[in-house]
Design a protein around this motif. Structure first.
Motif, mmCIF file in Angstrom:
data_model
loop_
_atom_site.group_PDB
_atom_site.id
_atom_site.type_symbol
_atom_site.label_atom_id
_atom_site.label_comp_id
_atom_site.label_asym_id
_atom_site.label_seq_id
_atom_site.Cartn_x
_atom_site.Cartn_y
_atom_site.Cartn_z
ATOM 1 N N VAL A 52 4.582 84.103 33.718
ATOM 2 C CA VAL A 52 4.383 84.343 32.283
ATOM 3 C C VAL A 52 3.466 85.560 32.120
ATOM 4 O O VAL A 52 2.331 85.554 32.607
ATOM 5 C CB VAL A 52 3.726 83.124 31.587
ATOM 6 C CG1 VAL A 52 3.683 83.326 30.079
ATOM 7 C CG2 VAL A 52 4.461 81.848 31.931
ATOM 8 N N ALA A 53 3.977 86.600 31.467
ATOM 9 C CA ALA A 53 3.163 87.790 31.222
ATOM 10 C C ALA A 53 2.227 87.481 30.068
ATOM 11 O O ALA A 53 2.678 87.263 28.934
ATOM 12 C CB ALA A 53 4.056 88.973 30.890
ATOM 13 N N VAL A 54 0.931 87.419 30.354
ATOM 14 C CA VAL A 54 -0.023 87.054 29.308
ATOM 15 C C VAL A 54 -0.925 88.231 28.939
ATOM 16 O O VAL A 54 -1.509 88.871 29.801
ATOM 17 C CB VAL A 54 -0.886 85.819 29.692
ATOM 18 C CG1 VAL A 54 -0.083 84.538 29.552
ATOM 19 C CG2 VAL A 54 -1.460 85.926 31.101
ATOM 20 N N SER A 55 -0.992 88.485 27.638
ATOM 21 C CA SER A 55 -1.799 89.608 27.143
ATOM 22 C C SER A 55 -3.168 89.142 26.660
ATOM 23 O O SER A 55 -4.013 89.959 26.339
ATOM 24 C CB SER A 55 -1.062 90.280 25.989
ATOM 25 O OG SER A 55 -0.936 89.360 24.919
ATOM 26 N N GLY A 56 -3.364 87.823 26.555
ATOM 27 C CA GLY A 56 -4.601 87.297 25.963
ATOM 28 C C GLY A 56 -4.431 87.019 24.475
ATOM 29 O O GLY A 56 -5.316 86.472 23.833
ATOM 30 N N GLY A 76 0.400 82.906 35.490
ATOM 31 C CA GLY A 76 0.199 83.988 34.530
ATOM 32 C C GLY A 76 0.120 85.329 35.240
ATOM 33 O O GLY A 76 -0.230 85.407 36.417
ATOM 34 N N LEU A 77 0.490 86.373 34.514
ATOM 35 C CA LEU A 77 0.307 87.741 35.019
ATOM 36 C C LEU A 77 -0.389 88.533 33.924
ATOM 37 O O LEU A 77 0.149 88.682 32.822
ATOM 38 C CB LEU A 77 1.652 88.401 35.341
ATOM 39 C CG LEU A 77 1.569 89.918 35.594
ATOM 40 C CD1 LEU A 77 0.813 90.239 36.885
ATOM 41 C CD2 LEU A 77 2.976 90.537 35.657
ATOM 42 N N TYR A 78 -1.574 89.032 34.219
ATOM 43 C CA TYR A 78 -2.275 89.873 33.253
ATOM 44 C C TYR A 78 -2.282 91.305 33.762
ATOM 45 O O TYR A 78 -2.669 91.562 34.902
ATOM 46 C CB TYR A 78 -3.724 89.385 33.043
ATOM 47 C CG TYR A 78 -4.490 90.309 32.121
ATOM 48 C CD1 TYR A 78 -4.240 90.313 30.749
ATOM 49 C CD2 TYR A 78 -5.429 91.212 32.629
ATOM 50 C CE1 TYR A 78 -4.901 91.189 29.902
ATOM 51 C CE2 TYR A 78 -6.096 92.086 31.786
ATOM 52 C CZ TYR A 78 -5.825 92.079 30.428
ATOM 53 O OH TYR A 78 -6.471 92.950 29.593
ATOM 54 N N LEU A 79 -1.833 92.228 32.926
ATOM 55 C CA LEU A 79 -1.853 93.638 33.289
ATOM 56 C C LEU A 79 -3.060 94.277 32.620
ATOM 57 O O LEU A 79 -3.144 94.312 31.383
ATOM 58 C CB LEU A 79 -0.559 94.319 32.838
ATOM 59 C CG LEU A 79 0.710 93.709 33.446
ATOM 60 C CD1 LEU A 79 1.940 94.294 32.799
ATOM 61 C CD2 LEU A 79 0.748 93.925 34.952
ATOM 62 N N ASP A 80 -3.976 94.738 33.444
ATOM 63 C CA ASP A 80 -5.187 95.357 32.907
ATOM 64 C C ASP A 80 -4.883 96.820 32.591
ATOM 65 O O ASP A 80 -4.706 97.638 33.486
ATOM 66 C CB ASP A 80 -6.316 95.240 33.938
ATOM 67 C CG ASP A 80 -7.636 95.734 33.373
ATOM 68 O OD1 ASP A 80 -7.619 96.396 32.302
ATOM 69 O OD2 ASP A 80 -8.668 95.470 33.995
ATOM 70 N N ALA A 154 8.621 85.665 31.963
ATOM 71 C CA ALA A 154 8.711 85.258 30.555
ATOM 72 C C ALA A 154 7.643 85.991 29.752
ATOM 73 O O ALA A 154 6.489 86.071 30.179
ATOM 74 C CB ALA A 154 8.497 83.745 30.440
ATOM 75 N N THR A 155 8.033 86.542 28.617
ATOM 76 C CA THR A 155 7.061 87.201 27.743
ATOM 77 C C THR A 155 6.944 86.414 26.431
ATOM 78 O O THR A 155 7.800 85.589 26.099
ATOM 79 C CB THR A 155 7.477 88.652 27.423
ATOM 80 O OG1 THR A 155 8.795 88.634 26.889
ATOM 81 C CG2 THR A 155 7.430 89.531 28.666
ATOM 82 N N GLY A 156 5.886 86.720 25.679
ATOM 83 C CA GLY A 156 5.599 85.972 24.458
ATOM 84 C C GLY A 156 6.213 86.565 23.205
ATOM 85 O O GLY A 156 5.765 86.239 22.101
ATOM 86 N N HIS A 157 7.228 87.415 23.339
ATOM 87 C CA HIS A 157 7.850 88.003 22.142
ATOM 88 C C HIS A 157 8.342 86.898 21.207
ATOM 89 O O HIS A 157 9.060 85.990 21.636
ATOM 90 C CB HIS A 157 9.046 88.883 22.535
ATOM 91 C CG HIS A 157 8.641 90.132 23.252
ATOM 92 N ND1 HIS A 157 8.616 90.229 24.628
ATOM 93 C CD2 HIS A 157 8.238 91.329 22.779
ATOM 94 C CE1 HIS A 157 8.212 91.435 24.965
ATOM 95 N NE2 HIS A 157 7.975 92.134 23.873
ATOM 96 N N ASN A 158 7.981 87.003 19.935
ATOM 97 C CA ASN A 158 8.370 85.980 18.957
ATOM 98 C C ASN A 158 9.462 86.523 18.011
ATOM 99 O O ASN A 158 9.911 87.667 18.163
ATOM 100 C CB ASN A 158 7.131 85.494 18.190
ATOM 101 C CG ASN A 158 6.426 86.642 17.478
ATOM 102 O OD1 ASN A 158 7.082 87.545 16.961
ATOM 103 N ND2 ASN A 158 5.108 86.617 17.443
HETATM 104 P P1 AMP Z 1 3.370 93.366 22.766
HETATM 105 O O1 AMP Z 1 4.314 94.407 23.241
HETATM 106 O O2 AMP Z 1 1.943 93.754 22.913
HETATM 107 O O3 AMP Z 1 3.725 92.772 21.465
HETATM 108 O O4 AMP Z 1 3.518 92.168 23.815
HETATM 109 C C1 AMP Z 1 4.722 91.478 23.982
HETATM 110 C C2 AMP Z 1 4.600 90.578 25.187
HETATM 111 O O5 AMP Z 1 4.393 91.375 26.357
HETATM 112 C C3 AMP Z 1 3.392 89.640 25.149
HETATM 113 O O6 AMP Z 1 3.708 88.450 24.469
HETATM 114 C C4 AMP Z 1 3.155 89.384 26.622
HETATM 115 O O7 AMP Z 1 4.053 88.424 27.132
HETATM 116 C C5 AMP Z 1 3.499 90.733 27.238
HETATM 117 N N1 AMP Z 1 2.286 91.565 27.400
HETATM 118 C C6 AMP Z 1 1.769 92.452 26.530
HETATM 119 N N2 AMP Z 1 0.643 93.008 27.024
HETATM 120 C C7 AMP Z 1 0.436 92.470 28.242
HETATM 121 C C8 AMP Z 1 -0.551 92.623 29.268
HETATM 122 N N3 AMP Z 1 -1.565 93.467 29.130
HETATM 123 N N4 AMP Z 1 -0.442 91.885 30.406
HETATM 124 C C9 AMP Z 1 0.598 91.035 30.555
HETATM 125 N N5 AMP Z 1 1.557 90.850 29.629
HETATM 126 C C10 AMP Z 1 1.492 91.545 28.491
#
Ligand code: AMP
Ligand code: FES
Ligand code: ZN
Length: 300
Positions: A52-56, A76-80, A154-158
């Motif tokens: 799961v790609a997590v942005s916080g 989870g995967l966090y991209l700094d 998996a990403t959190g796009h809604n």
């Molecule tokens: P955004 O493009 O910022 O609306 O983000 C869409 C989705 O991309 C988020 O719900 C996350 O699943 C993923 N995502 C965005 N930024 C990050 C990040 N820094 N690290 C990991 N996943 C991310």
């Protein structure tokens, strides 16, 4: 207002569903929508590990929360991205969540892999920060999944994200982007993992309500570079339409997925090669990520 399920006091009205729910039944409604997304698009099986790609932010942490509660093996995967305080805080939110749930969190630094953080990439390329950032995110999500043997990201796009992206693509008739707009993208090459968006049936307001009810501590601020982005303007337009006629966003996106998307699917398949430098998938000889890191190195 009464809960549609139990008749108790409702806390949230969902006009597009012509329904209202109490806290408990709203959480169940939310999880049901995620289950339905996973089932309908065969996103992943019980025995598959999910990255799961997590942005916080609220969406990706809400998604991770649901998948863990459903019993999936979700890391989870966090991209700094190295975007000042915003990145420091959002990383801390992910780490706190992971620790509380005893879940694995991988962290990959853009500065270490590209050679510079997003603000420096922005200067080096003289392109909008989101272009280098988006490219790096997509690349690093795929690479991390391959390296750690996850078949799917998996990403959190809604629903709001997806409707806004579709709106932008249609506004400019970006017909090559339309077939890629999907809740689930299959793997078309051994070095490309599946990409899925299990929250595509849920609105931003619903994920915010879910995060609130589940007491998920997330970063409320947007990325500082997002100000004035066209995607935000598109979301505002769609929200005005939604206010005037509940369900507008849903009908726009779901109508496209059901009726229009197949018409844009290209007959001929694109040829995918392995990048001569890093081995990841590209349509050319050297991938866009390697070109970006070259450009950043030259500029420094
Ligand atoms: P955004 O493009 O910022 O609306 O983000 C869409 C989705 O991309 C988020 O719900 C996350 O699943 C993923 N995502 C965005 N930024 C990050 C990040 N820094 N690290 C990991 N996943 C991310
Ligand atoms: Fe990528 Fe803001 S520029 S998250
Ligand atoms: Zn490459």
């Amino acid at each position: 207002m009464k809960c549609r399920k139990c008749g108790g006091t409702a806390v949230l009205e969902l006009r597009r569903h012509n329904a209202a729910f109490c806290e408990t039944d709203f959480v169940e409604f939310f999880r049901n929508q995620v289950r339905e997304a996973i089932r309908r698009h065969r996103m992943f099986d019980r025995d598959e590990r999910v990255l799961v790609a997590v942005s916080g932010g609220k969406d990706s942490l809400a998604l991770w929360d649901v998948l863990l509660d459903e019993g999936y093996r979700a890391s989870g995967l966090y991209l700094d991205l190295g975007i000042f305080d915003y990145s420091v805080e959002s990383r801390a939110k992910c780490e706190t969540f992971a620790a509380a749930r005893h879940a694995e969190l991988l962290v990959v630094s853009v500065a270490e892999t590209v050679g510079a953080p997003v603000p420096v990439i922005k200067e080096a390329t003289r392109r909008p920060p989101c272009s280098g950032c988006g490219l790096s995110k997509r690349y690093l999500m795929n690479r991390a999944a391959l390296e750690h043997e996850f078949p799917v990201v998996a990403t959190g796009h809604n629903l709001d994200d997806e409707a806004a992206t579709l709106f932008g693509s249609v506004m400019h008739w970006q017909t090559d982007a339309l077939p890629r707009q999907s809740p689930a993208l299959a793997s078309t090459h051994p070095k490309l993992v599946r990409r899925v968006k299990p929250l595509y049936r849920l609105s931003e307001r619903e994920t915010a309500a879910f995060a609130f009810v589940r007491k998920i501590d997330y970063i409320v601020e947007e990325c500082p570079f997002a100000k004035g982005a066209t995607s935000i303007q598109h979301k505002e337009i769609l929200n005005r339409m939604e206010d005037a006629s509940p369900g507008a966003k849903h009908n726009f996106l779901f109508g496209f997925l059901e009726k229009a998307r197949p018409a844009f699917e290209r007959a001929e398949a694109v040829t995918l090669n392995e990048c001569a430098r890093c081995g990841q998938v590209t349509t050319g000889t050297v991938c866009a990520f390697c070109k970006l890191s070259d450009q950043v190195k030259r500029a420094r």
